[in-house]
Design an enzyme around this catalytic site. Sequence first.
Site, PDB file in Angstrom:
ATOM      1  N   GLU A   1     -38.687 -11.124 -18.807  1.00 22.55           N
ATOM      2  CA  GLU A   1     -38.374 -10.240 -19.845  1.00 22.55           C
ATOM      3  C   GLU A   1     -39.081 -10.723 -21.331  1.00 22.55           C
ATOM      4  OE1 GLU A   1     -33.704  -9.352 -18.965  1.00 22.55           O
ATOM      5  OE2 GLU A   1     -34.174 -10.554 -20.733  1.00 22.55           O
TER       6      GLU A   1
ATOM      7  N   GLU B   1     -32.317  -8.537 -11.933  1.00 20.40           N
ATOM      8  CA  GLU B   1     -31.137  -8.719 -12.923  1.00 20.40           C
ATOM      9  C   GLU B   1     -30.483  -7.432 -12.958  1.00 20.40           C
ATOM     10  OE1 GLU B   1     -31.194 -10.710 -16.619  1.00 20.40           O
ATOM     11  OE2 GLU B   1     -32.818 -12.344 -15.999  1.00 20.40           O
TER      12      GLU B   1
END
Length: 438
Positions: free
Chosen positions: A166, A349
Amino acid sequence: MNFTRADFPEGFLFGAATAAYQIEGHGFGGAGPTHWDSFSKGPGNVVRGEDGAVACDHYHRYEADLDLLQAGGFDAYRFSTSWARVMPDGRTVNPEGLDFYDRLVDATLERGLKPFQTLYHWELPSALADRGGWANRDTALAFADFSEVISARIGDRVASTATINEPWCVAWLSHYLGHHAPGLRDIRAAARAMHHILLAHGLAVERLRGMGRKELGIVLNFERALPASEKAADVRAADLQDQIYNRWFLEAIAHGRYPEGALEGLAPHMPQGWQDDMRLIAQPIDWLGVNYYTRSLIAAAPETPWPSLTAVEGPLPKTQMGWEIYPEGLHHFLLRARDALGLPVHVTENGMAWADQVEDGGVADAERQGFVADHLAAARRAIADGVDLRSFFYWSLLDNYEWAFGYEKRFGLVHVDFETLERTPKASYHALKSAITR
Protein backbone atom coordinates in the site's frame (compact mmCIF):
# COMPACT_ATOMS: atom_id res chain seq x y z
CA MET A 1 -21.17 -18.67 2.67
CA ASN A 2 -22.81 -18.95 -0.74
CA PHE A 3 -19.86 -20.57 -2.56
CA THR A 4 -17.55 -23.56 -2.45
CA ARG A 5 -14.00 -24.09 -3.64
CA ALA A 6 -15.40 -25.65 -6.79
CA ASP A 7 -16.77 -22.24 -7.82
CA PHE A 8 -13.21 -21.03 -8.37
CA PRO A 9 -10.58 -22.12 -10.91
CA GLU A 10 -8.43 -25.14 -10.19
CA GLY A 11 -5.42 -24.11 -8.13
CA PHE A 12 -7.07 -20.98 -6.73
CA LEU A 13 -5.62 -20.18 -3.31
CA PHE A 14 -7.51 -19.12 -0.21
CA GLY A 15 -5.44 -17.48 2.48
CA ALA A 16 -5.31 -14.97 5.28
CA ALA A 17 -2.95 -12.04 5.69
CA THR A 18 -1.10 -10.38 8.57
CA ALA A 19 1.64 -7.78 9.00
CA ALA A 20 4.72 -7.92 11.18
CA TYR A 21 4.34 -4.86 13.40
CA GLN A 22 0.63 -5.51 13.85
CA ILE A 23 0.95 -9.01 15.31
CA GLU A 24 4.51 -10.06 16.16
CA GLY A 25 5.32 -8.05 19.26
CA HIS A 26 8.05 -5.61 18.34
CA GLY A 27 9.48 -5.62 21.85
CA PHE A 28 10.80 -9.16 21.31
CA GLY A 29 13.80 -10.60 19.48
CA GLY A 30 16.07 -7.57 19.23
CA ALA A 31 13.85 -5.54 16.88
CA GLY A 32 14.81 -1.89 16.62
CA PRO A 33 12.59 1.15 17.19
CA THR A 34 10.35 2.28 14.35
CA HIS A 35 8.64 5.52 13.46
CA TRP A 36 5.40 3.90 14.63
CA ASP A 37 6.82 3.57 18.14
CA SER A 38 7.53 7.31 18.31
CA PHE A 39 4.40 8.36 16.37
CA SER A 40 2.22 6.47 18.86
CA LYS A 41 3.60 8.63 21.67
CA GLY A 42 2.43 11.88 20.08
CA PRO A 43 -0.78 13.35 21.50
CA GLY A 44 -3.86 12.16 19.65
CA ASN A 45 -1.97 10.11 17.06
CA VAL A 46 -3.02 6.62 18.18
CA VAL A 47 -5.97 5.51 20.30
CA ARG A 48 -4.80 5.39 23.92
CA GLY A 49 -1.22 5.87 22.73
CA GLU A 50 -0.94 2.14 22.02
CA ASP A 51 1.96 0.59 20.11
CA GLY A 52 3.03 -2.79 18.76
CA ALA A 53 5.43 -3.81 21.53
CA VAL A 54 3.37 -6.91 22.39
CA ALA A 55 0.56 -6.91 19.80
CA CYS A 56 -0.60 -10.55 19.45
CA ASP A 57 2.80 -11.97 20.49
CA HIS A 58 2.94 -13.89 17.20
CA TYR A 59 6.72 -13.92 17.76
CA HIS A 60 6.25 -16.63 20.38
CA ARG A 61 2.86 -18.00 19.27
CA TYR A 62 3.37 -18.30 15.52
CA GLU A 63 3.09 -22.08 15.47
CA ALA A 64 -0.36 -22.04 17.10
CA ASP A 65 -1.45 -19.27 14.72
CA LEU A 66 -0.28 -21.28 11.73
CA ASP A 67 -2.18 -24.26 13.14
CA LEU A 68 -5.34 -22.13 12.89
CA LEU A 69 -4.66 -21.55 9.20
CA GLN A 70 -4.05 -25.22 8.58
CA ALA A 71 -7.13 -26.28 10.53
CA GLY A 72 -9.21 -23.75 8.62
CA GLY A 73 -8.40 -25.38 5.30
CA PHE A 74 -6.41 -22.44 3.99
CA ASP A 75 -3.79 -22.78 1.27
CA ALA A 76 -1.51 -19.82 1.90
CA TYR A 77 -0.28 -17.35 4.50
CA ARG A 78 0.58 -13.77 3.59
CA PHE A 79 2.96 -12.24 6.11
CA SER A 80 5.42 -9.36 6.17
CA THR A 81 9.05 -9.25 7.22
CA SER A 82 9.88 -6.32 9.47
CA TRP A 83 12.78 -4.20 8.25
CA ALA A 84 13.38 -3.00 11.81
CA ARG A 85 13.51 -6.58 13.09
CA VAL A 86 15.97 -7.75 10.45
CA MET A 87 18.01 -4.50 10.54
CA PRO A 88 17.26 -2.56 13.76
CA ASP A 89 19.01 0.58 12.50
CA GLY A 90 17.98 0.01 8.89
CA ARG A 91 21.43 -1.22 7.89
CA THR A 92 22.98 -3.59 10.47
CA VAL A 93 21.75 -7.19 10.45
CA ASN A 94 20.14 -8.67 13.57
CA PRO A 95 20.70 -12.46 13.48
CA GLU A 96 17.72 -13.04 15.79
CA GLY A 97 15.44 -11.37 13.26
CA LEU A 98 16.64 -13.52 10.39
CA ASP A 99 16.34 -16.63 12.53
CA PHE A 100 12.73 -15.81 13.39
CA TYR A 101 11.68 -15.52 9.76
CA ASP A 102 13.59 -18.70 8.98
CA ARG A 103 11.52 -20.53 11.60
CA LEU A 104 8.30 -18.88 10.44
CA VAL A 105 8.73 -19.90 6.79
CA ASP A 106 9.72 -23.45 7.70
CA ALA A 107 6.72 -23.78 10.01
CA THR A 108 4.43 -22.43 7.27
CA LEU A 109 5.72 -25.00 4.79
CA GLU A 110 5.50 -27.82 7.33
CA ARG A 111 1.75 -27.20 7.52
CA GLY A 112 1.32 -27.38 3.76
CA LEU A 113 0.80 -23.62 3.42
CA LYS A 114 2.36 -21.44 0.74
CA PRO A 115 4.30 -18.48 2.22
CA PHE A 116 3.53 -15.14 0.54
CA GLN A 117 6.10 -12.59 1.73
CA THR A 118 5.70 -8.81 1.82
CA LEU A 119 8.98 -6.98 2.31
CA TYR A 120 7.63 -3.71 3.71
CA HIS A 121 4.44 -3.13 5.67
CA TRP A 122 5.18 0.27 7.21
CA GLU A 123 7.61 -0.29 10.12
CA LEU A 124 10.41 2.06 9.03
CA PRO A 125 13.46 1.88 11.33
CA SER A 126 13.72 5.04 13.43
CA ALA A 127 17.34 5.57 12.39
CA LEU A 128 16.17 6.04 8.79
CA ALA A 129 13.21 8.15 9.82
CA ASP A 130 15.69 10.45 11.57
CA ARG A 131 17.32 11.08 8.18
CA GLY A 132 14.07 11.99 6.45
CA GLY A 133 12.53 8.57 5.91
CA TRP A 134 10.69 8.19 2.63
CA ALA A 135 11.24 11.85 1.76
CA ASN A 136 14.95 10.95 1.44
CA ARG A 137 16.07 9.05 -1.65
CA ASP A 138 18.67 7.18 0.41
CA THR A 139 15.87 5.25 2.13
CA ALA A 140 14.97 3.60 -1.17
CA LEU A 141 18.60 2.57 -1.64
CA ALA A 142 18.74 1.14 1.90
CA PHE A 143 15.52 -0.74 1.22
CA ALA A 144 17.14 -2.55 -1.69
CA ASP A 145 19.87 -3.72 0.68
CA PHE A 146 17.26 -4.97 3.16
CA SER A 147 15.43 -6.83 0.39
CA GLU A 148 18.63 -8.62 -0.55
CA VAL A 149 19.47 -9.58 3.04
CA ILE A 150 16.07 -11.06 3.88
CA SER A 151 15.71 -12.78 0.52
CA ALA A 152 19.13 -14.39 0.90
CA ARG A 153 17.75 -16.09 4.01
CA ILE A 154 14.18 -17.06 3.06
CA GLY A 155 13.70 -16.18 -0.62
CA ASP A 156 14.37 -19.71 -1.81
CA ARG A 157 11.31 -21.00 0.07
CA VAL A 158 8.61 -18.34 -0.33
CA ALA A 159 5.97 -18.72 -3.01
CA SER A 160 6.11 -15.05 -3.94
CA THR A 161 7.50 -11.72 -2.77
CA ALA A 162 5.75 -8.36 -2.71
CA THR A 163 8.01 -5.35 -2.40
CA ILE A 164 5.72 -2.73 -0.82
CA ASN A 165 2.31 -2.91 0.83
CA GLU A 166 0.00 0.00 0.00
CA PRO A 167 2.33 2.78 -1.16
CA TRP A 168 -0.53 5.32 -0.99
CA CYS A 169 -0.67 4.79 2.77
CA VAL A 170 3.11 4.96 3.10
CA ALA A 171 3.26 8.23 1.17
CA TRP A 172 0.05 10.28 0.96
CA LEU A 173 -1.82 9.15 4.08
CA SER A 174 1.34 9.52 6.16
CA HIS A 175 3.06 12.59 4.68
CA TYR A 176 0.19 14.75 3.40
CA LEU A 177 -2.88 13.79 5.45
CA GLY A 178 -0.77 13.00 8.51
CA HIS A 179 -2.88 10.10 9.77
CA HIS A 180 -0.05 7.54 9.87
CA ALA A 181 3.60 7.70 10.88
CA PRO A 182 5.50 9.97 10.45
CA GLY A 183 2.38 12.13 10.74
CA LEU A 184 3.39 14.93 8.37
CA ARG A 185 1.12 17.37 6.53
CA ASP A 186 3.70 18.57 4.05
CA ILE A 187 3.16 18.45 0.29
CA ARG A 188 6.89 18.52 -0.46
CA ALA A 189 7.54 15.50 1.77
CA ALA A 190 4.45 13.80 0.34
CA ALA A 191 5.52 14.29 -3.28
CA ARG A 192 8.96 12.89 -2.56
CA ALA A 193 7.56 9.95 -0.62
CA MET A 194 5.08 9.23 -3.45
CA HIS A 195 8.06 8.85 -5.78
CA HIS A 196 10.66 7.30 -3.49
CA ILE A 197 8.37 4.49 -2.34
CA LEU A 198 7.98 3.45 -5.98
CA LEU A 199 11.71 3.82 -6.52
CA ALA A 200 12.22 1.47 -3.57
CA HIS A 201 9.96 -1.04 -5.33
CA GLY A 202 11.94 -0.76 -8.55
CA LEU A 203 15.31 -1.10 -6.82
CA ALA A 204 14.13 -4.13 -4.85
CA VAL A 205 12.79 -5.87 -7.95
CA GLU A 206 16.08 -5.21 -9.72
CA ARG A 207 18.06 -6.58 -6.78
CA LEU A 208 15.90 -9.69 -6.37
CA ARG A 209 15.91 -10.44 -10.11
CA GLY A 210 19.68 -10.36 -9.90
CA MET A 211 19.45 -13.05 -7.23
CA GLY A 212 17.34 -15.22 -9.52
CA ARG A 213 14.11 -14.66 -7.61
CA LYS A 214 10.78 -15.17 -9.37
CA GLU A 215 7.15 -14.36 -8.59
CA LEU A 216 7.84 -10.71 -7.74
CA GLY A 217 5.07 -8.14 -7.40
CA ILE A 218 3.71 -5.20 -5.46
CA VAL A 219 0.54 -4.72 -3.41
CA LEU A 220 -1.51 -1.60 -4.21
CA ASN A 221 -4.53 -0.44 -2.25
CA PHE A 222 -7.45 0.82 -4.27
CA GLU A 223 -10.47 2.84 -3.23
CA ARG A 224 -13.33 3.62 -5.60
CA ALA A 225 -13.70 7.40 -5.90
CA LEU A 226 -17.17 8.45 -7.03
CA PRO A 227 -18.51 12.02 -7.30
CA ALA A 228 -20.79 13.10 -4.47
CA SER A 229 -23.11 14.71 -7.02
CA GLU A 230 -23.47 15.24 -10.75
CA LYS A 231 -21.96 18.70 -10.50
CA ALA A 232 -18.99 19.14 -12.83
CA ALA A 233 -16.77 20.26 -9.95
CA ASP A 234 -17.50 17.09 -7.98
CA VAL A 235 -16.88 14.91 -11.04
CA ARG A 236 -13.49 16.58 -11.53
CA ALA A 237 -12.68 16.20 -7.85
CA ALA A 238 -13.49 12.48 -7.90
CA ASP A 239 -11.30 12.01 -10.95
CA LEU A 240 -8.40 13.78 -9.24
CA GLN A 241 -8.85 11.64 -6.13
CA ASP A 242 -8.71 8.56 -8.35
CA GLN A 243 -5.47 9.83 -9.88
CA ILE A 244 -3.79 10.46 -6.52
CA TYR A 245 -5.05 7.35 -4.76
CA ASN A 246 -5.19 4.73 -7.50
CA ARG A 247 -3.73 5.77 -10.83
CA TRP A 248 -0.47 7.34 -9.54
CA PHE A 249 0.90 3.96 -8.51
CA LEU A 250 -0.74 1.73 -11.11
CA GLU A 251 0.24 3.90 -14.09
CA ALA A 252 3.80 4.28 -12.84
CA ILE A 253 4.23 0.52 -12.60
CA ALA A 254 2.34 -0.32 -15.76
CA HIS A 255 3.37 2.53 -18.05
CA GLY A 256 6.24 4.45 -16.44
CA ARG A 257 4.24 7.66 -16.03
CA TYR A 258 2.25 9.63 -13.49
CA PRO A 259 -1.27 10.90 -14.27
CA GLU A 260 -1.35 14.50 -15.44
CA GLY A 261 -3.83 15.90 -12.94
CA ALA A 262 -1.99 14.55 -9.91
CA LEU A 263 1.37 15.52 -11.36
CA GLU A 264 0.18 19.08 -11.88
CA GLY A 265 -0.08 19.53 -8.13
CA LEU A 266 2.92 17.43 -7.12
CA ALA A 267 5.49 18.21 -9.84
CA PRO A 268 6.74 21.45 -8.21
CA HIS A 269 7.66 19.43 -5.12
CA MET A 270 9.11 16.30 -6.76
CA PRO A 271 12.80 15.42 -6.39
CA GLN A 272 15.07 16.66 -9.16
CA GLY A 273 15.53 14.14 -11.96
CA TRP A 274 12.61 11.95 -10.93
CA GLN A 275 11.84 11.26 -14.59
CA ASP A 276 15.05 9.24 -14.88
CA ASP A 277 13.68 6.68 -12.40
CA MET A 278 10.51 5.80 -14.28
CA ARG A 279 11.99 3.03 -16.40
CA LEU A 280 13.25 1.30 -13.26
CA ILE A 281 9.88 1.70 -11.56
CA ALA A 282 8.06 0.26 -14.59
CA GLN A 283 10.26 -2.80 -15.06
CA PRO A 284 8.36 -6.07 -15.52
CA ILE A 285 6.78 -7.75 -12.52
CA ASP A 286 5.06 -11.13 -12.33
CA TRP A 287 1.79 -10.28 -10.59
CA LEU A 288 -0.16 -7.46 -8.96
CA GLY A 289 -1.71 -7.51 -5.51
CA VAL A 290 -5.02 -5.72 -5.04
CA ASN A 291 -6.08 -4.55 -1.58
CA TYR A 292 -9.67 -3.33 -1.52
CA TYR A 293 -12.02 -2.27 1.28
CA THR A 294 -14.41 0.52 0.37
CA ARG A 295 -15.47 3.45 -1.79
CA SER A 296 -15.52 7.20 -1.12
CA LEU A 297 -17.88 9.91 -2.31
CA ILE A 298 -15.84 12.95 -3.29
CA ALA A 299 -16.93 16.58 -3.43
CA ALA A 300 -15.03 19.64 -4.57
CA ALA A 301 -13.68 21.81 -1.76
CA PRO A 302 -12.42 24.93 -3.56
CA GLU A 303 -11.75 26.80 -0.31
CA THR A 304 -9.05 24.27 0.68
CA PRO A 305 -5.50 23.81 -0.68
CA TRP A 306 -4.80 21.53 -3.64
CA PRO A 307 -6.17 18.97 -4.36
CA SER A 308 -9.23 20.91 -3.10
CA LEU A 309 -11.51 17.97 -2.46
CA THR A 310 -13.16 16.20 0.45
CA ALA A 311 -14.93 12.92 1.17
CA VAL A 312 -18.57 13.08 2.25
CA GLU A 313 -20.51 10.43 4.11
CA GLY A 314 -22.30 7.92 1.92
CA PRO A 315 -25.63 6.11 2.45
CA LEU A 316 -24.47 2.47 2.38
CA PRO A 317 -24.06 0.18 5.41
CA LYS A 318 -20.70 0.73 7.10
CA THR A 319 -18.09 -1.31 8.91
CA GLN A 320 -16.67 -0.52 12.37
CA MET A 321 -14.17 1.72 10.57
CA GLY A 322 -17.03 3.79 9.13
CA TRP A 323 -16.21 2.49 5.65
CA GLU A 324 -19.08 1.85 3.23
CA ILE A 325 -19.55 -1.75 2.13
CA TYR A 326 -19.30 -1.67 -1.67
CA PRO A 327 -18.31 -5.02 -3.23
CA GLU A 328 -18.75 -3.63 -6.75
CA GLY A 329 -15.53 -1.71 -6.25
CA LEU A 330 -13.51 -4.91 -6.03
CA HIS A 331 -14.84 -6.06 -9.39
CA HIS A 332 -14.02 -2.64 -10.86
CA PHE A 333 -10.39 -2.69 -9.74
CA LEU A 334 -9.75 -6.28 -10.71
CA LEU A 335 -10.78 -5.36 -14.25
CA ARG A 336 -8.65 -2.22 -14.09
CA ALA A 337 -5.64 -4.30 -13.05
CA ARG A 338 -6.29 -6.70 -15.93
CA ASP A 339 -6.46 -3.88 -18.43
CA ALA A 340 -3.38 -2.06 -17.13
CA LEU A 341 -0.94 -4.95 -16.82
CA GLY A 342 -2.42 -8.13 -18.26
CA LEU A 343 -0.80 -10.07 -15.42
CA PRO A 344 -2.00 -12.55 -12.82
CA VAL A 345 -3.75 -10.78 -9.95
CA HIS A 346 -4.06 -11.65 -6.27
CA VAL A 347 -6.60 -10.16 -3.87
CA THR A 348 -4.02 -9.63 -1.17
CA GLU A 349 -6.37 -7.95 1.33
CA ASN A 350 -10.11 -7.70 1.74
CA GLY A 351 -11.99 -7.67 5.02
CA MET A 352 -13.98 -5.68 7.52
CA ALA A 353 -13.73 -4.46 11.10
CA TRP A 354 -16.60 -5.10 13.49
CA ALA A 355 -17.06 -4.67 17.24
CA ASP A 356 -16.77 -8.38 17.93
CA GLN A 357 -17.20 -9.83 21.41
CA VAL A 358 -16.79 -13.32 22.80
CA GLU A 359 -20.09 -14.64 24.12
CA ASP A 360 -20.61 -18.21 25.38
CA GLY A 361 -17.18 -19.16 24.06
CA GLY A 362 -17.76 -17.96 20.50
CA VAL A 363 -18.02 -14.84 18.34
CA ALA A 364 -21.11 -14.32 16.16
CA ASP A 365 -20.18 -12.10 13.20
CA ALA A 366 -22.84 -12.59 10.55
CA GLU A 367 -21.96 -9.20 9.08
CA ARG A 368 -18.42 -10.35 8.27
CA GLN A 369 -19.70 -13.57 6.72
CA GLY A 370 -21.91 -11.54 4.41
CA PHE A 371 -19.05 -9.18 3.59
CA VAL A 372 -16.75 -12.04 2.58
CA ALA A 373 -19.42 -13.80 0.55
CA ASP A 374 -20.34 -10.63 -1.35
CA HIS A 375 -16.73 -9.73 -2.15
CA LEU A 376 -15.91 -13.25 -3.28
CA ALA A 377 -18.96 -13.05 -5.54
CA ALA A 378 -17.44 -9.88 -7.04
CA ALA A 379 -14.18 -11.76 -7.49
CA ARG A 380 -15.99 -14.57 -9.29
CA ARG A 381 -17.58 -12.03 -11.65
CA ALA A 382 -14.14 -10.65 -12.41
CA ILE A 383 -12.84 -14.14 -13.21
CA ALA A 384 -15.80 -14.61 -15.55
CA ASP A 385 -14.80 -11.32 -17.19
CA GLY A 386 -11.32 -12.60 -17.97
CA VAL A 387 -9.26 -11.58 -14.94
CA ASP A 388 -6.50 -14.08 -14.20
CA LEU A 389 -7.22 -14.05 -10.46
CA ARG A 390 -5.05 -16.49 -8.56
CA SER A 391 -5.95 -16.02 -4.87
CA PHE A 392 -7.98 -14.31 -2.18
CA PHE A 393 -6.44 -13.37 1.18
CA TYR A 394 -8.76 -12.26 3.94
CA TRP A 395 -7.51 -9.39 6.12
CA SER A 396 -6.78 -10.37 8.74
CA LEU A 397 -6.17 -13.75 10.32
CA LEU A 398 -6.08 -12.16 13.79
CA ASP A 399 -7.50 -9.12 15.49
CA ASN A 400 -4.38 -6.96 15.77
CA TYR A 401 -2.78 -3.56 16.23
CA GLU A 402 -4.76 -1.46 13.78
CA TRP A 403 -2.27 1.39 13.48
CA ALA A 404 -3.78 4.76 14.48
CA PHE A 405 -6.82 2.90 15.85
CA GLY A 406 -4.74 0.90 18.31
CA TYR A 407 -6.41 -2.31 19.43
CA GLU A 408 -9.94 -0.95 19.07
CA LYS A 409 -10.87 -2.10 15.54
CA ARG A 410 -11.20 -5.84 14.97
CA PHE A 411 -10.65 -7.21 11.45
CA GLY A 412 -9.73 -10.79 12.34
CA LEU A 413 -11.25 -14.14 11.53
CA VAL A 414 -9.87 -15.01 14.96
CA HIS A 415 -10.69 -12.93 18.04
CA VAL A 416 -7.74 -11.96 20.25
CA ASP A 417 -8.15 -11.02 23.91
CA PHE A 418 -5.41 -8.41 24.19
CA GLU A 419 -5.05 -8.95 27.94
CA THR A 420 -4.67 -12.74 27.92
CA LEU A 421 -3.81 -13.11 24.19
CA GLU A 422 -6.29 -16.00 23.98
CA ARG A 423 -7.40 -16.78 20.43
CA THR A 424 -11.07 -17.56 19.64
CA PRO A 425 -12.04 -18.40 16.05
CA LYS A 426 -15.11 -16.42 15.03
CA ALA A 427 -18.17 -17.73 13.22
CA SER A 428 -16.74 -16.27 9.99
CA TYR A 429 -13.65 -18.47 10.39
CA HIS A 430 -15.83 -21.56 10.70
CA ALA A 431 -18.08 -20.53 7.81
CA LEU A 432 -15.13 -19.86 5.52
CA LYS A 433 -13.58 -23.17 6.53
CA SER A 434 -16.81 -24.96 5.66
CA ALA A 435 -16.96 -23.28 2.25
CA ILE A 436 -13.38 -23.99 1.15
CA THR A 437 -13.16 -27.53 2.48
CA ARG A 438 -16.26 -28.91 0.81
